[in-house]
Design a protein around this motif. Sequence first.
Motif, PDB file in Angstrom:
ATOM      1  N   LYS A 166       0.898  -1.177  -0.084  1.00 46.72           N
ATOM      2  CA  LYS A 166      -0.131  -0.010  -0.037  1.00 46.72           C
ATOM      3  C   LYS A 166       0.907   1.270  -0.096  1.00 46.72           C
ATOM      4  CE  LYS A 166      -0.552   0.486   4.871  1.00 46.72           C
ATOM      5  NZ  LYS A 166      -1.305   0.666   6.143  1.00 46.72           N
ATOM      6  N   ILE A 167       0.499   2.420  -0.898  1.00 44.76           N
ATOM      7  CA  ILE A 167       1.133   3.590  -0.864  1.00 44.76           C
ATOM      8  C   ILE A 167       0.998   4.331   0.453  1.00 44.76           C
ATOM      9  CG2 ILE A 167       1.090   5.772  -2.112  1.00 44.76           C
ATOM     10  CD1 ILE A 167       0.652   4.196  -4.658  1.00 44.76           C
ATOM     11  N   VAL A 168       1.934   4.919   1.093  1.00 43.21           N
ATOM     12  CA  VAL A 168       2.012   5.617   2.308  1.00 43.21           C
ATOM     13  C   VAL A 168       2.396   6.907   1.909  1.00 43.21           C
ATOM     14  CG1 VAL A 168       2.206   3.592   3.737  1.00 43.21           C
ATOM     15  CG2 VAL A 168       4.314   4.610   3.115  1.00 43.21           C
ATOM     16  N   ASP A 169       3.078   7.190   1.076  1.00 38.44           N
ATOM     17  CA  ASP A 169       3.447   8.767   0.526  1.00 38.44           C
ATOM     18  C   ASP A 169       3.825   8.816  -0.835  1.00 38.44           C
ATOM     19  OD1 ASP A 169       3.898  11.554   0.810  1.00 38.44           O
ATOM     20  OD2 ASP A 169       5.557  11.285   2.380  1.00 38.44           O
ATOM     21  N   VAL A 170       3.913   9.856  -1.462  1.00 36.02           N
ATOM     22  CA  VAL A 170       4.171  10.310  -2.829  1.00 36.02           C
ATOM     23  C   VAL A 170       4.938  11.511  -2.945  1.00 36.02           C
ATOM     24  CG1 VAL A 170       3.323  10.364  -5.091  1.00 36.02           C
ATOM     25  CG2 VAL A 170       2.248   8.829  -3.570  1.00 36.02           C
ATOM     26  N   SER A 171       6.216  11.671  -3.559  1.00 35.11           N
ATOM     27  CA  SER A 171       6.790  12.845  -3.705  1.00 35.11           C
ATOM     28  C   SER A 171       6.271  13.681  -4.677  1.00 35.11           C
ATOM     29  CB  SER A 171       8.400  12.581  -3.947  1.00 35.11           C
ATOM     30  OG  SER A 171       8.302  12.118  -5.463  1.00 35.11           O
ATOM     31  N   PRO A 172       6.552  14.867  -5.084  1.00 35.30           N
ATOM     32  CA  PRO A 172       6.346  15.616  -6.320  1.00 35.30           C
ATOM     33  C   PRO A 172       6.942  15.098  -7.503  1.00 35.30           C
ATOM     34  CG  PRO A 172       7.224  17.137  -4.610  1.00 35.30           C
ATOM     35  CD  PRO A 172       7.429  15.569  -3.877  1.00 35.30           C
ATOM     36  N   VAL A 173       6.648  15.715  -8.513  1.00 41.12           N
ATOM     37  CA  VAL A 173       7.182  15.231  -9.918  1.00 41.12           C
ATOM     38  C   VAL A 173       8.777  15.990  -9.539  1.00 41.12           C
ATOM     39  CG1 VAL A 173       7.401  15.319 -12.126  1.00 41.12           C
ATOM     40  CG2 VAL A 173       5.287  15.144 -11.060  1.00 41.12           C
ATOM     41  N   LEU A 174       9.738  14.902  -9.712  1.00 48.56           N
ATOM     42  CA  LEU A 174      10.992  15.093  -9.627  1.00 48.56           C
ATOM     43  C   LEU A 174      11.876  15.096 -10.972  1.00 48.56           C
ATOM     44  CD1 LEU A 174      11.691  13.250  -6.311  1.00 48.56           C
ATOM     45  CD2 LEU A 174      11.091  15.866  -6.610  1.00 48.56           C
ATOM     46  N   LYS A 175      12.979  15.705 -11.155  1.00 56.51           N
ATOM     47  CA  LYS A 175      13.899  15.630 -12.251  1.00 56.51           C
ATOM     48  C   LYS A 175      14.806  14.312 -11.954  1.00 56.51           C
ATOM     49  CE  LYS A 175      12.331  18.205 -15.181  1.00 56.51           C
ATOM     50  NZ  LYS A 175      11.558  17.703 -16.655  1.00 56.51           N
ATOM     51  N   THR A 176      15.113  13.339 -13.022  1.00 58.43           N
ATOM     52  CA  THR A 176      15.975  12.237 -12.391  1.00 58.43           C
ATOM     53  C   THR A 176      17.455  12.285 -12.906  1.00 58.43           C
ATOM     54  OG1 THR A 176      15.099  10.865 -14.193  1.00 58.43           O
ATOM     55  CG2 THR A 176      13.937  10.681 -12.060  1.00 58.43           C
ATOM     56  N   GLY A 177      17.414  13.265 -14.010  1.00 62.10           N
ATOM     57  CA  GLY A 177      18.891  13.226 -14.510  1.00 62.10           C
ATOM     58  C   GLY A 177      19.206  14.370 -15.534  1.00 62.10           C
ATOM     59  N   ALA A 178      18.753  15.525 -14.998  1.00 60.88           N
ATOM     60  CA  ALA A 178      18.645  16.773 -15.732  1.00 60.88           C
ATOM     61  C   ALA A 178      19.891  17.165 -16.555  1.00 60.88           C
ATOM     62  CB  ALA A 178      18.228  18.079 -14.748  1.00 60.88           C
ATOM     63  N   SER A 179      21.060  16.901 -16.204  1.00 59.86           N
ATOM     64  CA  SER A 179      22.080  17.021 -16.958  1.00 59.86           C
ATOM     65  C   SER A 179      22.062  16.457 -18.393  1.00 59.86           C
ATOM     66  CB  SER A 179      23.390  16.633 -16.229  1.00 59.86           C
ATOM     67  OG  SER A 179      23.510  15.234 -15.951  1.00 59.86           O
ATOM     68  N   LEU A 180      21.412  15.204 -18.607  1.00 63.93           N
ATOM     69  CA  LEU A 180      21.539  14.515 -19.768  1.00 63.93           C
ATOM     70  C   LEU A 180      20.216  14.131 -20.364  1.00 63.93           C
ATOM     71  CD1 LEU A 180      23.026  12.453 -21.428  1.00 63.93           C
ATOM     72  CD2 LEU A 180      22.698  10.595 -19.893  1.00 63.93           C
ATOM     73  N   ILE A 181      19.129  14.050 -19.354  1.00 66.92           N
ATOM     74  CA  ILE A 181      17.888  13.365 -20.186  1.00 66.92           C
ATOM     75  C   ILE A 181      16.545  14.350 -19.317  1.00 66.92           C
ATOM     76  CG2 ILE A 181      17.549  11.506 -18.348  1.00 66.92           C
ATOM     77  CD1 ILE A 181      16.378   9.923 -20.752  1.00 66.92           C
TER      78      ILE A 181
END
Length: 183
Positions: free
Chosen positions: A98-113
Amino acid sequence: MKKLNEKILYEGQWLSVRETIYRNNKGQELTWECVHRNRSTVGVVIVARLMPSKRFILIKQYRPAIDGYIIACPAGLGFDDPNHALVELKEETGYTGKIVDVSPVLKTGASLINDNARVVYVEVDEKSPANQNPVQDLEDAEDIQVCLVTKENAKDFLLEQIKQGHHVASNLWYVFGIDQWIN
């Protein structure tokens, strides 16, 4: 800083390589090569813990880009719905939770993708009958092994995997290698 132009150098089914021309703060024009996902999506990175033991559910997955295995969190692409994390967790590890928390939308590799992802925190009831003998449902292109680690042995586990010639996702090191710096 301002983007002036962008051209596609290569375009495949899922990714494209682009050359971006931009002007820096000194007025100079510079070039940057980057990767774009052709289908704009928000992925999920799943931080899953078995409860009550508090062991983390990690995966060891073969990745063609590095021609090797990487230790990482379960994850998936293609869905903007955080609930898709539960589908990915079940497919990759066999566990339900079960989901207990969710982050905002994040960038995962902004230097490349231009990747985006949410971190989805999931609790897995290890006493539930559904989690007693978890069975993966892997795609043909997937080779995934489930690894269960405690917070206390995670750093040693990651170092041992590196000694064995495997790779470790940087986000895991951020989580498990940071204790000495924040305590």
